[in-house]
Enzyme design. Structure first.
Site, PDB file in Angstrom:
ATOM      1  N   ASP A  19       6.120 -25.096 -17.323  1.00  0.00           N
ATOM      2  CA  ASP A  19       5.600 -25.948 -18.395  1.00  0.00           C
ATOM      3  C   ASP A  19       5.064 -25.071 -19.523  1.00  0.00           C
ATOM      4  O   ASP A  19       5.594 -23.975 -19.749  1.00  0.00           O
ATOM      5  CB  ASP A  19       4.509 -26.871 -17.835  1.00  0.00           C
ATOM      6  CG  ASP A  19       4.547 -28.257 -18.470  1.00  0.00           C
ATOM      7  OD1 ASP A  19       4.288 -28.342 -19.685  1.00  0.00           O
ATOM      8  OD2 ASP A  19       4.835 -29.239 -17.769  1.00  0.00           O
TER       9      ASP A  19
ATOM     10  N   HIS B 286       0.452 -29.929 -22.823  1.00  0.00           N
ATOM     11  CA  HIS B 286       1.375 -30.581 -21.900  1.00  0.00           C
ATOM     12  C   HIS B 286       1.253 -30.007 -20.489  1.00  0.00           C
ATOM     13  O   HIS B 286       1.174 -30.744 -19.494  1.00  0.00           O
ATOM     14  CB  HIS B 286       2.801 -30.420 -22.426  1.00  0.00           C
ATOM     15  CG  HIS B 286       3.834 -31.221 -21.712  1.00  0.00           C
ATOM     16  ND1 HIS B 286       4.425 -30.805 -20.534  1.00  0.00           N
ATOM     17  CD2 HIS B 286       4.425 -32.406 -22.024  1.00  0.00           C
ATOM     18  CE1 HIS B 286       5.316 -31.691 -20.148  1.00  0.00           C
ATOM     19  NE2 HIS B 286       5.349 -32.679 -21.040  1.00  0.00           N
TER      20      HIS B 286
ATOM     21  N   SER C 201       7.569 -36.805 -18.020  1.00  0.00           N
ATOM     22  CA  SER C 201       6.781 -35.584 -17.798  1.00  0.00           C
ATOM     23  C   SER C 201       5.537 -35.874 -16.975  1.00  0.00           C
ATOM     24  O   SER C 201       5.053 -35.009 -16.239  1.00  0.00           O
ATOM     25  CB  SER C 201       6.353 -34.970 -19.134  1.00  0.00           C
ATOM     26  OG  SER C 201       7.390 -34.250 -19.730  1.00  0.00           O
TER      27      SER C 201
END
Length: 740
Positions: free
Chosen positions: A141, A216, A521
């Site tokens: 990520d 994220h 996600s």
């Protein structure tokens, strides 16, 4: 430290090495680019010997050893053998003809797929055994924000002895102080991205380290394995305890994605290679390529992830955010555990009151309007980018501070106070208040009949439970599988809308270090956390057994017993192409009764059907392998998946499945069939009696009664012992072969 971080909000956060600059310049001059050269299973256990063979291969393409060594940016030496190097197109073609090479893949740029969750899924602390304390979750990520409370290691025991990874220091990231017994690994990979974009184009607000500027990666790590944090919320919404699915699991962060520019496949391959070596138990990948993917070889991490799964590491991956159209799903190889996204049984309704005191309770999407009350705003209608004033008959040039009623999605939000969107298919590209088309018409009538229409918008509130229910969200990518239609994708669905988790404080949408994000996600790490728990509970289970347990026990109805719906142009009852087996049910997955396990034979069948030749498969597996030569000797329909998908049934076909007993001795199961419309399913035998750990096979004859070609119809096959219902989805499409 704090002043340094603040300054990085507006300026560049890292510089680049001279070596990479020269390599990039040389690449431009020679019209070369980075290619991944995949060689299959390692021929040596010593990583240095593996790398030496890579250098030797490159030396055959260059005039000097120095040029050969400088051209290589990565050597994949742990989980599999291969390398990434600058090559011209002619060099790439030449090396692809080398007998040791399985295939050569151009470097590509990929994209990210971006509290109530565990209550909805029925996963409480008491059901988690050790809450995953011995599990290590690896995440590819954007890195982590290590100071976040979700990475505290209070009460954690020693790091598992099998861990071989490390933390790597870099810009504003100290390996000694920023890693602990919670985040135990932190690396970053950037060479592939720099090679693709060039140094001058690669300026971004990011850290040349595992520190997460985007947020994220911090968010997904929280969902998968974040520690307990009480009284977390986003501006007072979704107030409660934030925790991961496996809150005592260890986190290994592999930063392969960078703010704005995305993720390089060459970097991802190196992260997979390292993760296999480091000793992770689960890999969570909220990343995907563009679609459609033309073949298995085109799938960015097709073989890299195979080597992880072959070593017992489940790879949980995002289905993508291209829904609700068909065949737009990514990460479709049969060894992926591919995750779709559903809503929670939670919403954030906001009260809007028109000037005539007519009141509506509408849904806030992306939570742009939750922070303050918006009082007495002008209410106008827009028809796209040209704002049209129905009262004056002309275009409105000044929309600042106004509320717009919109009947399509193409609208600029600059300067406006709010958008009320009247449509059924949400577009996640900008925030708005969502209402139905019918309510929009009511509001439109008020605008047309009022000289100065106004609206009062109240702050959003949190609503959980009925009448809200989980449903497959519109953006979640759908099947059928565009690459191998007989392999059902997605496998499973999980919560992925407005998920509260930690964010980078650099993210303007974070509040006290937390925020709400949506996407596959977010649903992916939900399943990754559950997978970590299952690995702890059943350490001898293969990745395929874990996938089977999740798929065969999944919910297809809400807690009230009503079917789970799927959003789209029209809401419908969800089918396997929307959510695979259904909504993940962690408690039942811990005790599935039976599992559809998969071994190397199943993967060989898949590779043979995908067009790999005997030599290539031999190199991938590291042992002599031969595909069946006679037609029908090995069918992709016989791969032991926890699903049956037949994309082109002409008259009838018979296929085989095997079940492994994960329950007590002398377990008796009977088949329960729900045939798709116009299809006859016949199972034999209809009763299976299992000894402890025994494997038994059965056959399924599938016959069509349709006289014309059809779309897909859906059913199910369930084996039940009165306690366990081991259910798999069945999807069949009739395609009658026409003869001239």
């Amino acid at each position: 430290m704090e002043n340094s971080l603040q300054s990085h909000r507006l300026v560049l956060l890292f510089s680049f090495s001279l070596v990479l600059f020269l390599a990039s310049a040389r690449a431009t001059e020679n019209n070369s680019k980075v290619y991944i050269v995949y060689l299959g299973e390692r021929e040596h256990d010593d990583p240095e010997l593996v790398t030496a063979t890579h250098h030797q291969m490159l030396e055959s393409l260059h005039e000097s050893k120095e040029d050969a060594h400088n051209s290589m940016i990565y050597s994949y030496q742990h989980g599999f053998s291969g390398f990434a190097a600058f090559l011209t197109s002619s060099q790439a073609k030449k090396i692809s003809e080398h007998p040791s090479v399985v295939h050569v893949i151009p470097n590509r740029i990929l994209k990210l797929k971006t509290t109530r969750t565990w209550d909805l899924l029925g996963l409480s602390q008491s059901q988690e055994t050790n809450m995953g304390s011995e599990a290590i979750i690896g995440l590819l990520d954007t890195g982590i924000w290590p100071e976040s409370e979700v990475f505290n290691d209070q009460g954690f025991g020693p790091i598992p002895k099998r861990w071989r990874g490390k933390c790597k220091s870099g810009k504003d990231f100290n390996a000694t102080t920023h890693c602990n017994k919670k985040p135990i690994g932190a690396k970053y990979y950037i060479k592939g991205l720099m090679a693709e974009l060039g140094n001058l184009k690669f300026m971004a607000r990011d850290f040349k380290s595992n520190r997460d500027a985007e947020g994220h990666g911090t968010h997904t790590a929280t969902i998968a394995g974040g520690s307990f944090v009480t009284n977390a919320s986003f501006n007072g919404l979704a107030l409660g305890m934030v925790r991961g699915g496996a809150p005592r699991a260890r986190i290994a962060s592999y930063k392969v994605c960078w703010t704005i520019f995305g993720c390089s496949s060459a970097d991802m391959w190196k992260a997979y290679d390292d993760a296999i070596h480091d000793g992770v138990d689960v890999l969570s990948v909220s990343i995907g390529g563009d679609i459609p993917e033309g073949s298995e070889v085109d799938q960015v991490d097709f073989v890299a992830t195979f080597h992880a799964v072959a070593r017992g590491i489940p790879v949980v991956a995002a289905a993508g955010n291209k829904g609700p159209g068909a065949q737009l799903i990514t990460n479709v190889a049969p060894w992926f555990l591919t995750v779709a996204a559903t809503t929670l049984d939670r919403s954030f309704p906001t009260k809007i009151t028109l000037g005539n005191n007519q009141t509506y309770y509408l849904v806030v999407v992306l939570l742009w309007l939750i922070r303050v009350n918006l009082c007495s705003l002008d209410l106008i209608l827009t028809t796209g980018l040209a704002f049209f004033d129905l009262r004056s008959g002309g275009n409105i040039t000044n929309v600042k501070g106004k509320t717009l009623l919109v009947f399509d999605k193409d609208v600029s939000k600059e300067g406006i106070a709010a958008v009320i969107l009247a449509q059924n298919v949400p577009d996640e590209s900008y925030p708005y208040i969502l209402t139905s088309y019918e309510q929009g018409v009511d509001i439109l009538q008020y605008i047309r009949t009022t000289r100065s229409p106004t609206v009062r918008i109240s702050a959003a509130t949190t609503l959980t439970g009925p009448p809200e229910a989980a449903k497959v969200v519109a953006f979640s990518s759908r099947g059928p599988n565009p690459v191998s239609p007989a392999i059902l994708k997605p496998d499973i669905a999980a919560s992925g809308v407005n998920i509260l988790a930690a964010l980078s404080p650099l993210d303007p949408e974070s509040h006290n270090g937390f925020g709400l994000l949506s996407g596959t996600s977010m649903s992916t790490p939900v399943v990754s956390g559950i997978t970590a728990l299952l690995k702890c509970l059943h350490p001898d289970w293969s990745p395929a057994a874990i996938r089977s347990a999740l798929v065969t026990t999944a919910w297809t109805t809400s807690k009230s017993g009503e079917p789970i719906l799927a959003e789209g142009s029209n809401k419908k009852i969800a089918d396997p192409f929307d959510y695979g087996g259904g909504l993940v049910n962690p408690e039942s997955a811990a005790d599935p009764g039976l599992v559809y396990d998969m071994g190397i034979k199943d993967y060989i069948s898949y590779m043979c059907s995908a067009g790999y030749n005997d030599t290539s498969i031999t190199r991938v597996l590291g042992k002599k392998t031969t595909c069946p030569s006679s037609p029908g000797a090995s069918s992709i329909l016989d791969i032991n998946l926890p699903s049956i998908t037949i994309p082109n049934l002409d008259q009838e076909v018979t296929l085989t499945r095997s079940l492994t007993n994960a329950g007590p001795n002398n377990s008796v199961y009977k088949a329960v069939i729900e045939s798709p419309l116009g299809i006859t399913l016949t199972v034999y035998p209809t009763t299976l009696v299992f000894g402890s750990g025994e494997v038994l096979s059965f056959k399924v004859r599938v016959k069509t009664r349709h006289k014309v070609n059809t779309g897909y119809f859906f059913g199910s096959l369930t084996w039940t012992d009165g306690v366990h219902d081991v259910r798999i989805p069945v999807s069949v499409q009739t395609k009658i072969m026409t003869k001239p």
